[in-house]
Design an enzyme around this catalytic site. Structure first.
Site, PDB file in Angstrom:
ATOM      1  N   GLY A 118     -14.304  33.843   5.947  1.00 16.87           N
ATOM      2  CA  GLY A 118     -13.270  33.568   5.103  1.00 16.87           C
ATOM      3  C   GLY A 118     -12.095  32.821   5.865  1.00 16.87           C
TER       4      GLY A 118
ATOM      5  NE  ARG B 262     -17.291  35.399   2.622  1.00 15.98           N
ATOM      6  CZ  ARG B 262     -16.336  35.979   3.340  1.00 15.98           C
ATOM      7  NH1 ARG B 262     -16.519  36.016   4.811  1.00 15.98           N
ATOM      8  NH2 ARG B 262     -15.092  35.954   3.038  1.00 15.98           N
TER       9      ARG B 262
ATOM     10  N   GLY C 162     -13.906  36.116  11.621  1.00 10.78           N
ATOM     11  CA  GLY C 162     -13.887  37.627  11.457  1.00 10.78           C
ATOM     12  C   GLY C 162     -15.192  38.056  12.362  1.00 10.78           C
ATOM     13  CG  ASP C 163     -16.491  41.921  11.024  1.00 12.72           C
ATOM     14  OD1 ASP C 163     -16.251  40.929  10.124  1.00 12.72           O
ATOM     15  OD2 ASP C 163     -16.409  43.179  10.638  1.00 12.72           O
ATOM     16  N   GLY C 164     -18.212  39.062  11.166  1.00 11.51           N
ATOM     17  CA  GLY C 164     -19.255  38.241  10.905  1.00 11.51           C
ATOM     18  C   GLY C 164     -19.579  37.013  11.915  1.00 11.51           C
TER      19      GLY C 164
ATOM     20  CB  THR D 295     -10.298  37.980   9.024  1.00 10.45           C
ATOM     21  OG1 THR D 295     -10.287  38.561   7.964  1.00 10.45           O
ATOM     22  CG2 THR D 295     -10.100  38.710  10.316  1.00 10.45           C
TER      23      THR D 295
ATOM     24  CG  ASP E 253     -10.538  41.148   5.197  1.00  9.11           C
ATOM     25  OD1 ASP E 253      -9.625  40.761   4.549  1.00  9.11           O
ATOM     26  OD2 ASP E 253     -11.588  40.964   5.437  1.00  9.11           O
TER      27      ASP E 253
ATOM     28  CG  ASP F 208     -11.931  43.309   9.140  1.00 13.43           C
ATOM     29  OD1 ASP F 208     -11.492  42.233   9.520  1.00 13.43           O
ATOM     30  OD2 ASP F 208     -12.920  43.573   8.344  1.00 13.43           O
TER      31      ASP F 208
ATOM     32  NE  ARG G  97       8.953  47.698  -6.040  1.00 10.08           N
ATOM     33  CZ  ARG G  97       8.420  49.054  -5.936  1.00 10.08           C
ATOM     34  NH1 ARG G  97       8.988  50.103  -7.062  1.00 10.08           N
ATOM     35  NH2 ARG G  97       7.727  49.461  -4.844  1.00 10.08           N
TER      36      ARG G  97
ATOM     37  N   GLY H 158      -9.363  43.135   1.744  1.00 11.35           N
ATOM     38  CA  GLY H 158      -9.210  43.515   3.072  1.00 11.35           C
ATOM     39  C   GLY H 158     -10.756  44.223   3.099  1.00 11.35           C
ATOM     40  NE  ARG H 159     -15.416  41.268   4.526  1.00 14.25           N
ATOM     41  CZ  ARG H 159     -16.188  40.254   3.698  1.00 14.25           C
ATOM     42  NH1 ARG H 159     -17.382  40.635   3.248  1.00 14.25           N
ATOM     43  NH2 ARG H 159     -15.811  39.126   3.862  1.00 14.25           N
TER      44      ARG H 159
ATOM     45  CB  ALA I  62       3.719  50.663  -2.990  1.00 16.62           C
ATOM     46  CD  GLU I  63       7.147  53.569  -6.486  1.00 15.26           C
ATOM     47  OE1 GLU I  63       6.570  52.642  -6.772  1.00 15.26           O
ATOM     48  OE2 GLU I  63       8.371  53.504  -6.091  1.00 15.26           O
TER      49      GLU I  63
ATOM     50  CE  LYS J  66       8.191  66.097 -13.472  1.00 12.37           C
ATOM     51  NZ  LYS J  66       7.923  67.207 -12.516  1.00 12.37           N
TER      52      LYS J  66
ATOM     53  CB  SER K 128       8.204  50.807 -12.952  1.00 10.46           C
ATOM     54  OG  SER K 128       8.925  50.353 -11.651  1.00 10.46           O
TER      55      SER K 128
END
Ligand code: F6P
Length: 324
Positions: free
Chosen positions: A11, A72, A102-104, A126, A128, A130, A155, A171-172, A187-188, A211, A215
């Protein structure tokens, strides 16, 4: 050393061009011919390449994608595919190889290096993040910023409509983008592959946090075991009947765009460092970033060990929830 080949593979990631530029210029300054193969291993098998000069890498440091192209390449996983590439590399008098990906990509580089007996260096590129052995991969910082920008926008509309939004990020199989974008976008909730997702617990937690609020944002890693954003939303929906739920899949916008200052610097430093390391006789290695330093590590380690984000950050997020 007279001729070094380079590829971008897997990628694409913002900053790959900055890295190609750096490798090319460093090589030329050392009297080495940099040979760029197009579309990663695919171009290597099909003998599509160009000897790169200074003007070929002018004005690319700020551009997303990769000027060398990428792919790829399934065929490169086969012995016959790699044989074709090896014949071409030998005919072209290539003495070493730098693979950005990346790892590949690293896996392919590692096997090729052993089969051809040629020095290979991997540069982690990458979105990702990762790859074990490095704190950062090229492109990850830019992708994170892209996600944060998108979530900020979501938001606005989520708040206007009193909605709960499930935002899916790439992020695979790893949760780096999800976890860290969740922190940076406030983020919640965040769902990552490294932690089992309990749908009822997600629904109850969202109701508790919602509550008195307009949002909520839930970041969902695409590799989460509960499914993607749409699937999770559908599963949560029966438990949150009184809420309006929506989902958004950010998709490939996360891979594009001009690289951040951080990625440009990382890519430039890693590119120059990789040539330096080859000239010092290193082989079968990858470049890593640890803190402010660049390090050189056996590529085997990166290929065999699964990179995992710092899960203590999940605990921190739990303690930052807004309770009703
Ligand atoms: O590895 C980068 C990445 O963008 C992943 O986050 C994603 O799962 C995958 O590539 C998508 O690949 P493709 O563009 O081939 O569909």
């Amino acid at each position: 050393m007279k001729r070094i080949a380079l590829i971008t593979s897997g990628g694409d990631a913002p900053g790959m061009n900055a890295c190609v530029r750096s490798i090319t210029k460093y090589c030329l300054n050392k009297g080495i011919v940099p040979v760029g193969y197009f579309d990663g291993y695919q171009g290597m098998m099909e003998n599509r390449f160009q000897e790169l000069g200074f003007t070929d890498v002018d004005n690319i440091i700020h551009r997303g994608g990769t000027v060398l192209g990428t792919a790829r390449c399934e065929e490169f996983r086969t012995v016959d595919g790699r044989k074709r590439a090896i014949i071409n590399l030998k005919e072209n008098k290539i003495e070493a190889l730098i693979c950005i990906g990346g790892d590949g990509t690293f896996l392919g580089a590692n096997i090729l290096s052993k089969e051809m007996n040629i020095p290979v260096i991997g540069i982690p590129g990458t979105i990702d993040n990762d790859i074990s052995g490095t704190d950062h991969t090229i492109g990850y910082d830019t992708a994170l910023n892209t996600v944060i920008d998108a979530v900020d926008k979501i938001r606005d509309t989520a708040g206007s409509h009193h909605r709960v939004f499930f935002v899916e990020v790439m992020g695979r199989n790893a949760g780096f983008i999800a976890l860290n974008s969740a922190i940076a976008s406030g983020a919640e909730s965040v769902l990552i592959p490294e932690e089992h997702t309990d749908i009822l617990a997600v629904a109850n937690d969202l109701k508790e946090q919602n509550k008195g609020r307009r949002s909520s944002i839930v970041i969902v890693a695409e590799g989460d075991d509960g499914g993607g954003a749409r699937e999770i939303m559908n599963k949560v929906s029966p438990h949150m009947k009184e809420y309006t739920l929506r989902y958004s899949i950010l998709g490939h916008i996360q891979r594009g765009g001009s690289p951040s200052a951080f990625d440009r610097m990382l890519a430039t430093r890693m590119g120059a460092f990789s040539v330096e390391q080859l000239l010092e006789g290193k082989s079968n290695c990858m470049i890593g970033a640890r803190g402010d330093d660049l390090v050189i590590l056996p590529i085997d380690a990166a290929v065999k060990i699964q990179a995992v984000p710092d899960l203590s950050k999940l605990k921190m997020l739990h303690n930052l929830r807004t309770m009703g």
